[in-house]
Design an enzyme around this catalytic site. Structure first.
Site, PDB file in Angstrom:
ATOM      1  N   ASP A  75       0.361   5.079   1.760  1.00  0.00           N
ATOM      2  CA  ASP A  75      -0.410   5.546   2.907  1.00  0.00           C
ATOM      3  C   ASP A  75      -1.534   6.496   2.503  1.00  0.00           C
ATOM      4  OD1 ASP A  75       0.988   4.128   4.859  1.00  0.00           O
ATOM      5  OD2 ASP A  75       2.502   5.697   5.075  1.00  0.00           O
ATOM      6  N   HIS A 120       4.707   0.082   0.411  1.00  0.00           N
ATOM      7  CA  HIS A 120       5.439  -0.660   1.427  1.00  0.00           C
ATOM      8  C   HIS A 120       4.567  -1.757   2.026  1.00  0.00           C
ATOM      9  CE1 HIS A 120       3.597   2.851   3.427  1.00  0.00           C
ATOM     10  NE2 HIS A 120       3.505   2.105   4.524  1.00  0.00           N
ATOM     11  N   ARG A 171       6.532   6.826  14.405  1.00  0.00           N
ATOM     12  CA  ARG A 171       6.450   7.360  13.041  1.00  0.00           C
ATOM     13  C   ARG A 171       6.003   8.812  13.044  1.00  0.00           C
ATOM     14  NH1 ARG A 171       2.345   4.236   9.502  1.00  0.00           N
ATOM     15  NH2 ARG A 171       0.858   5.665  10.464  1.00  0.00           N
ATOM     16  N   HIS A 200       0.828  -1.206   0.000  1.00  0.00           N
ATOM     17  CA  HIS A 200       0.000   0.000   0.000  1.00  0.00           C
ATOM     18  C   HIS A 200       0.863   1.257   0.000  1.00  0.00           C
ATOM     19  CE1 HIS A 200       1.015  -0.562   4.235  1.00  0.00           C
ATOM     20  NE2 HIS A 200       0.715   0.711   4.452  1.00  0.00           N
TER      21      HIS A 200
END
Length: 274
Positions: free
Chosen positions: A96, A247, A261, A94
């Protein structure tokens, strides 16, 4: 001196010669940005930084993106703390938040705690995914648009026990139509822009045509020659371009894995023309 050491031919480089505990000069930021645009994902090893240093480093490259599912006023550091990641959504290829009107430009993910084995992350080069399609298929994809919808990923999250209201989320982020081929705002290169997490159908095609073509495009990104795989260590930070990569977080562990993150949006001068 900052140096980039490619990990594979087409994507990924380890960076040496920089200490992320210290403020960066404008020249260092420019060097890192160019290396990032070239290699698509950068890996910084042995960078034992705190959350504030992580955030300050990220803000050299874009404005803060507030994650879609976090409450107002929450920390800009998104903590991924998992022991049972299977089916959480990270374990499929995917980009994000392509369901958002302006998907984030990139993310900076830092390893804090790892299971004894497992928990790698892979990235794939979506420029190469487009460029290796046959010319007739490239021309078709250049003309196509696709629907991106949060519903499927949200249903997965709810099934894993996350307390989301599906109707509320769907109202906040209704389906959007996006080009199947995205032109990168900074490099001008074309990239394949469909993904398994959010892309639900190709606009203007019949159901049968969708059943044939959309899975082919989505699965095309899975070719190993487009990919790089990172074996994390505590103190490793990965910085990827969400516009030219997808990723995949490998869900092969049952011990605690804790990652921090920061996600960033493009500065106005680096944003898509649309």
């Amino acid at each position: 001196m900052i140096e980039f050491h490619p990990v594979t031919k087409h994507i990924g480089a380890e960076v040496t010669g920089v200490d992320l505990r210290k403020p960066l000069s404008s020249e260092e930021v420019a060097t890192l940005r160019q290396g990032w645009l070239t290699h698509l994902v950068l890996f910084f090893r042995d960078q034992h930084i705190d959350d504030d240093q992580h955030l300050q480093f990220a803000l050299n490259f874009g404005t803060l993106n507030h994650p879609a599912f976090k409450k107002d006023g929450a920390s800009p550091i998104h903590v991924l703390d998992q022991t049972d990641p299977k089916g959480e959504g990270g374990d499929e290829w995917h980009s994000d938040n392509t369901f958002e009107p302006t998907p984030p430009m990139g993310s900076l993910l830092r390893c804090v705690q790892l299971p004894s084995v497992g928990g790698d992350t892979l990235w794939a080069n979506t420029y190469l995914a487009y460029e290796t399609l046959s010319p007739p298929l490239q021309r078709l994809c250049d003309e196509l648009t696709a629907v991106h919808d949060i519903t499927a990923s949200m249903k997965k999250a709810i099934s894993k026990g996350h307390p989301f209201d599906l109707a509320e989320v769907q109202a906040k982020w209704p389906p959007l139509v996006r080009p199947v081929v995205r032109t990168h705002a900074e490099t001008g290169r074309k990239a394949l822009f469909v993904n398994r997490a959010s892309t639900t159908r190709l606009v203007g095609l019949s159901d049968r045509e969708n059943e044939a073509l959309l899975p082919l495009l989505i699965d095309h990104i899975r070719s190993p020659e487009y990919q790089v795989r990172l074996n994390w260590r505590p103190g490793t930070l990965a910085f990827w371009d969400n516009r030219s990569t997808q990723h995949y977080a490998v869900a092969d562990y049952t011990e605690r894995r804790r990652m921090h993150r920061v996600t960033v949006n493009a500065f106005p001068e680096h944003a898509d023309a649309s």
